[in-house]
Design an enzyme around this catalytic site. Structure first.
Site, PDB file in Angstrom:
ATOM      1  N   CYS A  91       0.812  -1.213   0.000  1.00  0.00           N
ATOM      2  CA  CYS A  91       0.000   0.000   0.000  1.00  0.00           C
ATOM      3  C   CYS A  91       0.854   1.276   0.000  1.00  0.00           C
ATOM      4  CB  CYS A  91      -0.969  -0.030   1.182  1.00  0.00           C
ATOM      5  SG  CYS A  91      -2.406   1.060   0.992  1.00  0.00           S
ATOM      6  N   ARG A 121     -12.424   5.648  -2.938  1.00  0.00           N
ATOM      7  CA  ARG A 121     -11.658   4.586  -2.280  1.00  0.00           C
ATOM      8  C   ARG A 121     -11.987   3.250  -2.920  1.00  0.00           C
ATOM      9  NH1 ARG A 121      -8.645   6.247   1.762  1.00  0.00           N
ATOM     10  NH2 ARG A 121      -7.984   4.095   2.148  1.00  0.00           N
ATOM     11  N   HIS A 171      -3.790  -6.100   1.778  1.00  0.00           N
ATOM     12  CA  HIS A 171      -3.638  -6.269   3.214  1.00  0.00           C
ATOM     13  C   HIS A 171      -4.176  -7.651   3.567  1.00  0.00           C
ATOM     14  CE1 HIS A 171      -2.695  -1.983   3.611  1.00  0.00           C
ATOM     15  NE2 HIS A 171      -3.749  -1.724   2.864  1.00  0.00           N
TER      16      HIS A 171
END
Length: 255
Positions: A105, A139, A201
């Site tokens: 990220c 997002r 993640h």
């Protein structure tokens, strides 16, 4: 700088040094779990795991065999910018020399050419990966399934940065379900030599031990001067979790 050593149950085959970059500033979605997973797996393979936590301003371990970095907010990226600039030449040289690295990220973005924030600030990257990232108001959130050279990889993405690969830059994987780098070209992450950048993640490695082993194999050879000597490890929980997520996500895509 904090250092921890994990010894294997039997005689050690050698010591592998894992350096986690900026664990306080850049590890907001459980990415430190990748380091825990790596250290445990190194130990299970019969090697000693030396885990080094590198903070801004601390002594940089340029003798590390495997480097990790996680996600962070724009403010976290700004707080590590000066130190990353200082250690950047060493990281670039090691990446070019084949040192394995996994950056997730925010650190993935900083390993690229540049990150353009939504406020107009431009954070220069290391240029290890030929990617450019721009922040936006949208997002990209949710579970992800990829096809990679390691097999199907699963994880969870939560990023507003939209990343574009440079011409000739190899992706980490192709998106079977989820958004990936930008939600448009079906690429996810980037890979150059043994450096992997990704938005996944989860953290990524506990559910995908084959990726851990690929990184450890390179690190072990660098650490010992001998080919990787893996143990025959059984990972039923990780395999079941990954298989179930793959099945669920691909079934959703077919609806």
């Amino acid at each position: 700088m904090t250092t921890e050593t994990l010894e294997p149950a039997g005689a050690s085959k050698g010591t592998i040094t894992v350096v986690h970059l900026y664990p306080r500033e850049m590890s907001i979605y459980g990415d430190r779990g990748n380091t825990h997973a790596l250290a445990g797996r190194i130990r299970r393979h019969g090697y000693t795991a030396e885990v080094v936590l590198h903070d801004p301003g601390s002594t940089f371990r340029s003798d590390g065999h495997l480097f990790m970095g996680g996600g962070g907010q724009d403010s976290g990226q700004a707080r590590v910018e000066a130190d990353l600039e200082a250690v950047g030449p060493a990281l670039k040289a090691m990446a070019a020399d084949g040192v394995p690295m996994l950056v997730i990220c925010g650190m993935y973005q900083l390993f690229g050419n540049s990150f353009h924030t939504v406020t107009g600030q431009v954070l220069p990257g290391l240029g290890i990966l030929d990617v450019t990232t721009k922040g936006n108001d949208k997002r990209m959130i949710g579970p992800v399934c990829l096809e990679t050279e390691y097999g199907k990889v699963v994880g969870y993405e939560n990023h507003s940065g939209s990343t574009v690969l440079g011409s000739g830059q190899e992706a980490f994987g192709s998106v079977l379900s989820g958004h990936g780098n930008n939600g448009e070209d079906r690429t996810e992450g980037a890979r150059t030599n043994h450096v992997i950048g990704s938005y996944l993640h989860g953290p990524l490695l506990p559910a995908n031990p084959m990726v851990s082993d690929a990184l450890i194999a390179v690190a072990a050879e660098r650490a010992t001067g001998r080919p990787f000597e893996p143990e025959d490890l059984d990972d039923p929980l990780a395999d079941e979790a990954r298989t179930r997520q793959v099945r669920r996500l691909l079934s959703r895509e077919r609806v």
